[in-house]
Design an enzyme around this catalytic site. Structure first.
Site, PDB file in Angstrom:
ATOM      1  N   GLU A 198      31.425  40.177  51.124  1.00 21.45           N
ATOM      2  CA  GLU A 198      30.374  39.440  50.160  1.00 21.45           C
ATOM      3  C   GLU A 198      32.366  38.916  48.647  1.00 21.45           C
ATOM      4  O   GLU A 198      32.445  39.826  48.441  1.00 21.45           O
ATOM      5  CB  GLU A 198      30.262  40.955  49.892  1.00 21.45           C
ATOM      6  CG  GLU A 198      28.614  40.823  50.700  1.00 21.45           C
ATOM      7  CD  GLU A 198      27.654  40.170  50.059  1.00 21.45           C
ATOM      8  OE1 GLU A 198      27.513  38.377  49.504  1.00 21.45           O
ATOM      9  OE2 GLU A 198      26.703  40.378  51.234  1.00 21.45           O
TER      10      GLU A 198
ATOM     11  N   CYS B 157      30.322  37.713  40.789  1.00 17.60           N
ATOM     12  CA  CYS B 157      30.196  36.998  41.634  1.00 17.60           C
ATOM     13  C   CYS B 157      29.628  35.078  41.570  1.00 17.60           C
ATOM     14  O   CYS B 157      30.044  34.024  41.833  1.00 17.60           O
ATOM     15  CB  CYS B 157      30.593  37.166  42.803  1.00 17.60           C
ATOM     16  SG  CYS B 157      28.705  38.361  43.048  1.00 17.60           S
TER      17      CYS B 157
HETATM   18  P1  NAP Z   1      39.481  42.793  45.188  1.00 18.37           P
HETATM   19  O1  NAP Z   1      41.064  43.037  44.037  1.00 18.37           O
HETATM   20  O2  NAP Z   1      39.275  42.470  45.703  1.00 18.37           O
HETATM   21  O3  NAP Z   1      39.129  44.881  44.810  1.00 18.37           O
HETATM   22  C1  NAP Z   1      37.609  44.671  45.272  1.00 18.37           C
HETATM   23  C2  NAP Z   1      37.775  46.091  46.484  1.00 18.37           C
HETATM   24  O4  NAP Z   1      38.696  46.123  46.960  1.00 18.37           O
HETATM   25  C3  NAP Z   1      38.337  47.256  45.714  1.00 18.37           C
HETATM   26  O5  NAP Z   1      38.159  48.415  45.909  1.00 18.37           O
HETATM   27  C4  NAP Z   1      39.944  47.159  45.341  1.00 18.37           C
HETATM   28  O6  NAP Z   1      40.401  48.224  45.758  1.00 18.37           O
HETATM   29  C5  NAP Z   1      39.692  47.025  47.593  1.00 18.37           C
HETATM   30  N1  NAP Z   1      40.801  45.915  48.309  1.00 18.37           N
HETATM   31  C6  NAP Z   1      42.053  45.515  47.600  1.00 18.37           C
HETATM   32  N2  NAP Z   1      42.554  45.045  47.944  1.00 18.37           N
HETATM   33  C7  NAP Z   1      42.371  45.079  49.309  1.00 18.37           C
HETATM   34  C8  NAP Z   1      42.926  44.945  50.332  1.00 18.37           C
HETATM   35  N3  NAP Z   1      44.148  44.422  50.664  1.00 18.37           N
HETATM   36  N4  NAP Z   1      42.823  45.594  51.885  1.00 18.37           N
HETATM   37  C9  NAP Z   1      41.386  46.946  51.191  1.00 18.37           C
HETATM   38  N5  NAP Z   1      41.298  46.342  50.174  1.00 18.37           N
HETATM   39  C10 NAP Z   1      41.689  46.333  49.495  1.00 18.37           C
HETATM   40  O7  NAP Z   1      38.313  42.187  44.127  1.00 18.37           O
HETATM   41  P2  NAP Z   1      38.696  42.510  42.356  1.00 18.37           P
HETATM   42  O8  NAP Z   1      39.076  41.511  41.520  1.00 18.37           O
HETATM   43  O9  NAP Z   1      38.353  44.056  41.887  1.00 18.37           O
HETATM   44  O10 NAP Z   1      36.369  42.211  42.054  1.00 18.37           O
HETATM   45  C11 NAP Z   1      36.853  40.746  42.125  1.00 18.37           C
HETATM   46  C12 NAP Z   1      36.374  39.770  43.492  1.00 18.37           C
HETATM   47  O11 NAP Z   1      35.239  41.078  43.935  1.00 18.37           O
HETATM   48  C13 NAP Z   1      35.725  38.229  42.514  1.00 18.37           C
HETATM   49  O12 NAP Z   1      36.412  37.330  43.531  1.00 18.37           O
HETATM   50  C14 NAP Z   1      34.325  38.292  43.009  1.00 18.37           C
HETATM   51  O13 NAP Z   1      33.588  37.325  43.117  1.00 18.37           O
HETATM   52  C15 NAP Z   1      33.893  39.693  43.904  1.00 18.37           C
HETATM   53  N6  NAP Z   1      32.812  39.336  44.529  1.00 18.37           N
HETATM   54  C16 NAP Z   1      31.858  39.470  44.837  1.00 18.37           C
HETATM   55  C17 NAP Z   1      30.391  40.069  44.674  1.00 18.37           C
HETATM   56  C18 NAP Z   1      29.546  39.263  45.823  1.00 18.37           C
HETATM   57  O14 NAP Z   1      28.600  40.068  46.329  1.00 18.37           O
HETATM   58  N7  NAP Z   1      29.951  38.245  46.658  1.00 18.37           N
HETATM   59  C19 NAP Z   1      29.877  40.847  44.027  1.00 18.37           C
HETATM   60  C20 NAP Z   1      31.334  41.219  42.997  1.00 18.37           C
HETATM   61  C21 NAP Z   1      32.323  40.984  43.788  1.00 18.37           C
HETATM   62  P3  NAP Z   1      41.528  48.557  44.721  1.00 18.37           P
HETATM   63  O15 NAP Z   1      41.142  48.851  43.425  1.00 18.37           O
HETATM   64  O16 NAP Z   1      42.230  50.438  45.401  1.00 18.37           O
HETATM   65  O17 NAP Z   1      42.815  47.521  44.688  1.00 18.37           O
END
Ligand code: NAP
Length: 452
Positions: free
Chosen positions: A227, A261
């Site tokens: 997602e 999102c």
């Molecule tokens: P993010 O950096 O991807 O973080 C999300 C999760 O992934 C966190 O637990 C993060 O851990 C972990 N993570 C990051 N890089 C990783 C990697 N290389 N390998 C494994 N795990 C990893 O996302 P964000 O920027 O905080 O959150 C916002 C994003 O989420 C936006 O793009 C938003 O649109 C999306 N989102 C989508 C939905 C949906 O339902 N489609 C809902 C909400 C948000 P750490 O915090 O420890 O880095």
């Protein structure tokens, strides 16, 4: 050490030690042990425990809401609404679970043919901070009810919420190991995915994180659900009732300070009404109350300094490329991570606000020649999460909805997921579904049984 910083003032509020390799490995062993019993527990037992969890969510609503607001900065009213939404979702799944897991009988050439839906084992959930309870529970509730066990790797900045979520399951009576929090950084996720006790992974987050997790899981032949982000269009046609539409457009863009999102990010308005739309929309934006999220405000801070900086840079670059600032446009000079609610006009292809996801309170107005052009622009994105269309002509909107490349289209309504309907994206917004029967079936063994 995982650090929690209050975005309203930039102060460190707590630190959480990371699991050592030994601690991580014993948690994964515990998950496997728990699964061997949990998978054969009765549905009545699971539903009783889920009903206790629902009661506990309600009892501790005030505490959880304050924790959410303190860790990631959303206005307290919206944190309360998040817990309420979790309660409704858990109630609906608890009511529907017997029906969802019933064997399906099929007429074939065999004496008897039926399909069973069985749990897979331990499922890893990598989750974001923007809805710290909702994102986790919308995955965990159906999975625990169907007999899987859950491992949570929550975002580093909401480890207080992550710890409370594990406590919630334990204090509601779920056996140890059915739901476990893993306080680890992203760097340790690969180790967890490769562990043989872990059978599948779901990730809600950025494209980069999704691609990395899916590649590792793919190399282990483990299923993933992703997602990811979105740049949802909000399409306004010439016959739309502009005042209420503008009011909805404020909510669509500014809830959670624009960090959802499914926030509408691109406001695609047909040229006959774009001036009037922009004028009214700007008036609403100017009256939005920004401030301490513990108070009665519409918009709080962004979740972190890094998030604020990213929004600031994307806006600056778009303005350098020719976008006009109608309202806002810069960070607010006060402690904490606040950005002005912002409207940009003259937004064109190639600018960051056109091409990329803007995770903050920034609305881009894009002019469309006519309805066909509006649909073309709506689809002119790498994302495909959700969309909304605003018009009095419902039949026309239904026809247009089928032409939009997205997982959901809302007609005359702000996009907001509903537990009874599937939720998820296409294109770079990910794959797989959450919520409803479709979400429940993502992590089950759909088993064919034939009797002759
Ligand atoms: P993010 O950096 O991807 O973080 C999300 C999760 O992934 C966190 O637990 C993060 O851990 C972990 N993570 C990051 N890089 C990783 C990697 N290389 N390998 C494994 N795990 C990893 O996302 P964000 O920027 O905080 O959150 C916002 C994003 O989420 C936006 O793009 C938003 O649109 C999306 N989102 C989508 C939905 C949906 O339902 N489609 C809902 C909400 C948000 P750490 O915090 O420890 O880095």
């Amino acid at each position: 050490m995982l650090v929690s910083i209050n975005p309203a003032n930039g102060q460190k509020r707590a630190e959480f030690p990371e699991l050592s390799d030994e601690e991580l490995s014993s948690k994964l062993d515990l998950a496997a042990q728990a699964f061997s019993k949990w998978r054969f527990s009765s549905l009545d037992t699971r539903k009783d425990l889920m009903n206790k969890l629902i009661r506990n969510l309600d009892i501790h609503k005030d505490y959880y809401s304050k924790l959410i607001t303190t860790e990631m900065g959303k206005p307290i009213r919206q944190s309360i609404a998040e817990i309420d939404k979790c309660i409704t979702m858990a109630e609906v799944y608890t009511n529907d679970i017997d029906r969802f897991l019933q064997d399906e009988y099929v007429n074939t050439a065999h004496k008897e043919s039926f399909i069973t839906f069985e749990p897979l084992g331990a499922i890893l959930a990598v989750m974001p901070w923007n809805f710290p309870f909702w994102q986790v529970l919308r995955f965990a509730v159906p999975n625990v009810l169907l007999g899987n066990v859950c491992l949570l790797k929550h975002a580093s900045n909401v480890q207080g919420c992550a710890r409370e979520l594990e406590k919630l399951f334990v204090e509601s009576g779920f056996p140890l190991g059915v739901f476990q929090n893993l306080p680890i950084t992203a760097a340790k996720v690969e180790k967890v995915i490769r562990n043989p006790h872990v059978k599948a992974v779901t990730l809600t987050g950025s494209e980069a994180a999704g691609a990395s997790v899916a590649a590792i899981a793919g190399s282990e032949i483990k299923k993933t659900v992703l997602e990811l982000g979105g740049s949802d269009p909000f399409i306004v046609l010439a016959d739309a009732d502009l005042m209420p539409v503008c009011q909805n457009a404020v909510h669509a863009r500014l809830r959670n300070a624009g960090q959802a999102c499914t926030s509408a990010k691109r406001f695609i308005v047909v040229k006959d009404v774009v001036e009037e739309f922009a004028l009214n929309y700007a008036n609403y934006f100017r009256n939005v109350v920004v401030g301490d999220p513990m108070g009665d405000v519409d918009v709080g801070p962004l979740a972190s300094e890094a998030a604020l900086r990213e929004v600031e840079l994307k806006v600056q670059k778009s303005v350098e490329m020719g976008a006009n600032v109608l309202v806002g446009g810069k960070r607010i000079q006060r402690e904490g991570f606040y950005f002005e609610p912002t409207i940009l006009t003259n937004v064109r292809k190639g600018m960051p606000v056109y091409e990329e996801e803007i995770f903050g309170p920034v609305a881009s107005i894009i002019v469309a020649e006519d309805e066909d052009d509006a649909i073309r622009i709506a689809n002119d994105t790498k994302y495909g999460l959700a969309a909304s269309i605003w018009t009095k002509d419902i039949q026309k909107a239904k026809n247009l909805a089928r032409k939009i490349e997205a997982g959901s289209v809302y007609i005359n309504a702000v996009v907001s997921s509903d537990v009874r309907m599937p939720f998820g994206g296409i294109k770079k917004s990910g794959y797989g579904r959450e919520l409803s029967l479709y979400g429940l079936r993502e992590f089950v063994n759909i088993k064919t049984i034939i009797v002759e």
